[in-house]
Design a protein around this motif. Structure first.
Motif, mmCIF file in Angstrom:
data_model
loop_
_atom_site.group_PDB
_atom_site.id
_atom_site.type_symbol
_atom_site.label_atom_id
_atom_site.label_comp_id
_atom_site.label_asym_id
_atom_site.label_seq_id
_atom_site.Cartn_x
_atom_site.Cartn_y
_atom_site.Cartn_z
ATOM 1 N N VAL A 118 -6.049 1.306 -7.033
ATOM 2 C CA VAL A 118 -6.251 2.759 -7.012
ATOM 3 C C VAL A 118 -7.613 3.050 -7.635
ATOM 4 C CG1 VAL A 118 -5.412 4.998 -7.807
ATOM 5 C CG2 VAL A 118 -3.784 3.199 -7.178
ATOM 6 N N LEU A 119 -8.378 3.907 -6.988
ATOM 7 C CA LEU A 119 -9.706 4.269 -7.478
ATOM 8 C C LEU A 119 -9.673 5.671 -8.084
ATOM 9 C CD1 LEU A 119 -13.144 3.598 -6.095
ATOM 10 C CD2 LEU A 119 -12.505 6.005 -6.296
ATOM 11 N N ARG A 120 -10.434 5.857 -9.140
ATOM 12 C CA ARG A 120 -10.561 7.152 -9.820
ATOM 13 C C ARG A 120 -11.881 7.147 -10.589
ATOM 14 N NH1 ARG A 120 -6.781 7.677 -14.952
ATOM 15 N NH2 ARG A 120 -8.712 8.642 -15.706
ATOM 16 N N ASP A 121 -12.165 8.245 -11.333
ATOM 17 C CA ASP A 121 -13.279 8.194 -12.271
ATOM 18 C C ASP A 121 -12.694 8.121 -13.676
ATOM 19 O OD1 ASP A 121 -12.583 10.800 -13.034
ATOM 20 O OD2 ASP A 121 -14.338 11.760 -12.137
ATOM 21 N N TYR A 122 -13.492 8.359 -14.705
ATOM 22 C CA TYR A 122 -13.004 8.156 -16.070
ATOM 23 C C TYR A 122 -11.876 9.111 -16.445
ATOM 24 C CZ TYR A 122 -17.003 5.124 -17.333
ATOM 25 O OH TYR A 122 -17.924 4.103 -17.410
ATOM 26 N N THR A 123 -11.792 10.268 -15.773
ATOM 27 C CA THR A 123 -10.819 11.269 -16.187
ATOM 28 C C THR A 123 -9.753 11.598 -15.163
ATOM 29 O OG1 THR A 123 -12.128 13.170 -15.415
ATOM 30 C CG2 THR A 123 -12.577 12.360 -17.646
ATOM 31 N N LYS A 124 -10.008 11.323 -13.888
ATOM 32 C CA LYS A 124 -9.065 11.832 -12.892
ATOM 33 C C LYS A 124 -9.156 11.042 -11.597
ATOM 34 C CE LYS A 124 -7.673 16.227 -10.738
ATOM 35 N NZ LYS A 124 -7.969 17.669 -10.625
ATOM 36 N N SER A 125 -8.005 10.950 -10.904
ATOM 37 C CA SER A 125 -7.984 10.393 -9.556
ATOM 38 C C SER A 125 -7.783 11.525 -8.553
ATOM 39 C CB SER A 125 -6.839 9.387 -9.401
ATOM 40 O OG SER A 125 -5.590 10.056 -9.346
ATOM 41 N N MET A 126 -8.117 11.237 -7.318
ATOM 42 C CA MET A 126 -7.872 12.175 -6.227
ATOM 43 C C MET A 126 -6.551 11.792 -5.545
ATOM 44 S SD MET A 126 -10.271 14.549 -5.904
ATOM 45 C CE MET A 126 -9.835 14.763 -7.616
ATOM 46 N N TYR A 129 -5.260 13.223 -2.374
ATOM 47 C CA TYR A 129 -5.917 12.730 -1.156
ATOM 48 C C TYR A 129 -5.751 11.210 -1.127
ATOM 49 C CZ TYR A 129 -8.140 17.336 -1.312
ATOM 50 O OH TYR A 129 -8.378 18.692 -1.365
ATOM 51 N N TRP A 130 -4.516 10.795 -1.256
ATOM 52 C CA TRP A 130 -4.169 9.404 -1.545
ATOM 53 C C TRP A 130 -4.832 8.409 -0.600
ATOM 54 C CZ3 TRP A 130 -2.335 6.739 -5.434
ATOM 55 C CH2 TRP A 130 -1.754 5.486 -5.224
ATOM 56 N N ASN A 131 -4.651 8.566 0.687
ATOM 57 C CA ASN A 131 -5.144 7.575 1.639
ATOM 58 C C ASN A 131 -6.650 7.635 1.854
ATOM 59 O OD1 ASN A 131 -2.620 6.378 2.257
ATOM 60 N ND2 ASN A 131 -2.124 8.092 3.599
ATOM 61 N N ASP A 132 -7.258 8.774 1.595
ATOM 62 C CA ASP A 132 -8.690 8.937 1.831
ATOM 63 C C ASP A 132 -9.549 8.646 0.604
ATOM 64 O OD1 ASP A 132 -8.221 9.755 4.443
ATOM 65 O OD2 ASP A 132 -8.056 11.868 3.869
ATOM 66 N N ALA A 133 -9.051 8.998 -0.595
ATOM 67 C CA ALA A 133 -9.926 8.999 -1.761
ATOM 68 C C ALA A 133 -9.313 8.367 -3.006
ATOM 69 C CB ALA A 133 -10.335 10.441 -2.084
ATOM 70 N N ALA A 134 -8.202 7.652 -2.867
ATOM 71 C CA ALA A 134 -7.578 7.053 -4.045
ATOM 72 C C ALA A 134 -7.080 5.625 -3.783
ATOM 73 C CB ALA A 134 -6.423 7.925 -4.533
ATOM 74 N N PHE A 135 -6.232 5.447 -2.773
ATOM 75 C CA PHE A 135 -5.602 4.147 -2.561
ATOM 76 C C PHE A 135 -6.503 3.197 -1.785
ATOM 77 C CE2 PHE A 135 -2.628 1.372 -0.092
ATOM 78 C CZ PHE A 135 -2.206 0.608 -1.179
ATOM 79 N N ILE A 136 -6.607 1.966 -2.275
ATOM 80 C CA ILE A 136 -7.365 0.905 -1.623
ATOM 81 C C ILE A 136 -6.386 -0.208 -1.258
ATOM 82 C CG2 ILE A 136 -9.146 -0.859 -1.939
ATOM 83 C CD1 ILE A 136 -10.481 1.097 -3.927
ATOM 84 N N PRO A 137 -6.085 -0.408 0.020
ATOM 85 C CA PRO A 137 -5.101 -1.435 0.414
ATOM 86 C C PRO A 137 -5.521 -2.853 0.054
ATOM 87 C CG PRO A 137 -5.465 0.144 2.191
ATOM 88 C CD PRO A 137 -6.528 0.391 1.171
ATOM 89 N N GLU A 138 -6.817 -3.130 0.098
ATOM 90 C CA GLU A 138 -7.277 -4.496 -0.175
ATOM 91 C C GLU A 138 -8.692 -4.477 -0.763
ATOM 92 O OE1 GLU A 138 -8.007 -7.885 -1.109
ATOM 93 O OE2 GLU A 138 -5.989 -7.683 -0.215
ATOM 94 N N LEU A 139 -8.800 -4.953 -1.998
ATOM 95 C CA LEU A 139 -10.092 -4.958 -2.672
ATOM 96 C C LEU A 139 -11.092 -5.907 -2.020
ATOM 97 C CD1 LEU A 139 -8.873 -4.862 -6.371
ATOM 98 C CD2 LEU A 139 -10.327 -3.145 -5.278
ATOM 99 N N GLY A 140 -10.592 -6.855 -1.246
ATOM 100 C CA GLY A 140 -11.490 -7.765 -0.569
ATOM 101 C C GLY A 140 -12.285 -7.124 0.548
ATOM 102 N N ASP A 141 -11.890 -5.950 0.973
ATOM 103 C CA ASP A 141 -12.583 -5.224 2.046
ATOM 104 C C ASP A 141 -13.618 -4.294 1.419
ATOM 105 O OD1 ASP A 141 -13.419 -3.692 4.173
ATOM 106 O OD2 ASP A 141 -11.406 -3.378 4.990
ATOM 107 N N ALA A 142 -14.841 -4.801 1.252
ATOM 108 C CA ALA A 142 -15.885 -4.053 0.555
ATOM 109 C C ALA A 142 -16.224 -2.746 1.257
ATOM 110 C CB ALA A 142 -17.148 -4.907 0.420
ATOM 111 N N VAL A 143 -16.211 -2.760 2.586
ATOM 112 C CA VAL A 143 -16.545 -1.547 3.339
ATOM 113 C C VAL A 143 -15.502 -0.458 3.094
ATOM 114 C CG1 VAL A 143 -16.835 -0.584 5.649
ATOM 115 C CG2 VAL A 143 -17.814 -2.825 5.100
ATOM 116 N N ALA A 144 -14.222 -0.833 3.130
ATOM 117 C CA ALA A 144 -13.152 0.137 2.910
ATOM 118 C C ALA A 144 -13.174 0.676 1.481
ATOM 119 C CB ALA A 144 -11.796 -0.500 3.208
ATOM 120 N N VAL A 145 -13.480 -0.194 0.528
ATOM 121 C CA VAL A 145 -13.557 0.251 -0.870
ATOM 122 C C VAL A 145 -14.640 1.306 -1.031
ATOM 123 C CG1 VAL A 145 -14.118 -0.466 -3.224
ATOM 124 C CG2 VAL A 145 -12.634 -1.895 -1.818
#
Length: 265
Positions: A118-126, A129-145
């Motif tokens: 899950v991606l966020r900044d120091y204070t908050k996640s989006m 907007y889970w699928n667009d701006a928070a959840f990362i299915p696979e960290l190995g996919d640099a483009v998707a990250v």
């Protein structure tokens, strides 16, 4: 003890509607309540004018500048890098960057390793907007990250704080629970503001996390928890209590009494 709340923009002598119940509870408990022009403070305007209604003596707590809580304490509670080390055993494995540079994010994702995150900044996640701006299915996919990171930046705009945070994804089976802590003691347990009608389980276990929260030495914080799929309560977020929402379904009297009581030596 004085409770300070943001003023109603249309009726500047009255508390903002969001904090009316807390102000009434504080007055009923015999404490002084004052209002400030939060918008003027945020714009860097006339501080003295914004705080004109604040008078009296003793410690003050601002629901929404900080007297009982220092600036350093506020940041330590409000930003994940400030509290993560103390609660690492009870929360998802996390790494972060300083700033929003793509190369730094790429280094962080490699450091965390393969798998979902899950991606966020120091204070908050989006998270809304889970699928667009928070959840990362696979960290190995640099483009998707990076695609998720760009969308998060677009949504956060000027509110982006610190840098990117990548947190190892954990699967939860309950709604989040918000707990309120004053001087290291849990004083209130209730639903999270996003799910105010989802009451917490009576079986919530705070014993593992309590000494971690107390060890931070912070005067007023909230800790959000959820039940992981393996039956373990995990910390989702720690926040400064002054800027944490109280769910609409929770009466404010208990929190106000604990917060505005005499500080523990």
């Amino acid at each position: 003890m004085i409770l300070i709340v943001p003023a109603n923009p249309l009726r500047p002598r009255r508390p903002d509607e969001h904090f009316t119940a807390e102000a009434e509870a504080a007055r009923a408990a015999g404490f002084q309540v004052a209002v400030v022009d939060h918008d003027a403070l945020a714009r860097g305007g006339d501080v003295h004018r914004a705080e004109a209604s604040v008078s009296g003596s003793g410690a003050a707590v601002y629901r929404g500048v900080v007297w009982r809580t220092s600036g350093e304490q506020y940041r330590r509670a409000h930003e994940l890098p400030g509290w993560y080390a103390a609660l690492a055993a009870a929360t998802s494995v996390s790494v972060w960057t300083q700033g929003s540079d793509q190369a730094d994010l790429d280094h962080a994702r490699v450091e965390l390793g393969a798998g979902p995150a899950v991606l966020r900044d120091y204070t908050k996640s989006m998270k809304h907007y889970w699928n667009d701006a928070a959840f990362i299915p696979e960290l190995g996919d640099a483009v998707a990250v990076w695609r998720v990171a760009i969308r998060s930046l677009e949504l956060r705009e000027d509110d982006f704080v610190g840098g990117f945070v990548l947190r190892r994804f954990e699967r939860f089976t309950s709604a989040e629970v918000r707990t309120w802590w004053v001087n290291g003691d849990c004083v209130l347990i209730g639903p999270h503001p996003d799910t105010p009608n989802d009451c917490p389980s009576a079986e919530i276990d705070l014993e593992p996390v309590a000494p971690m929260v107390a060890g931070l030495g912070l005067p007023f914080v909230t800790v959000d928890l959820a039940l992981r799929a393996d039956g373990v309560w995990r910390v989702i977020e720690l926040g400064d209590g002054q800027v944490s929402d109280l769910p609409t379904t929770v009466e404010p009297e208990g929190m106000i009494a604990a917060l505005l009581g005499p500080p523990r030596p």
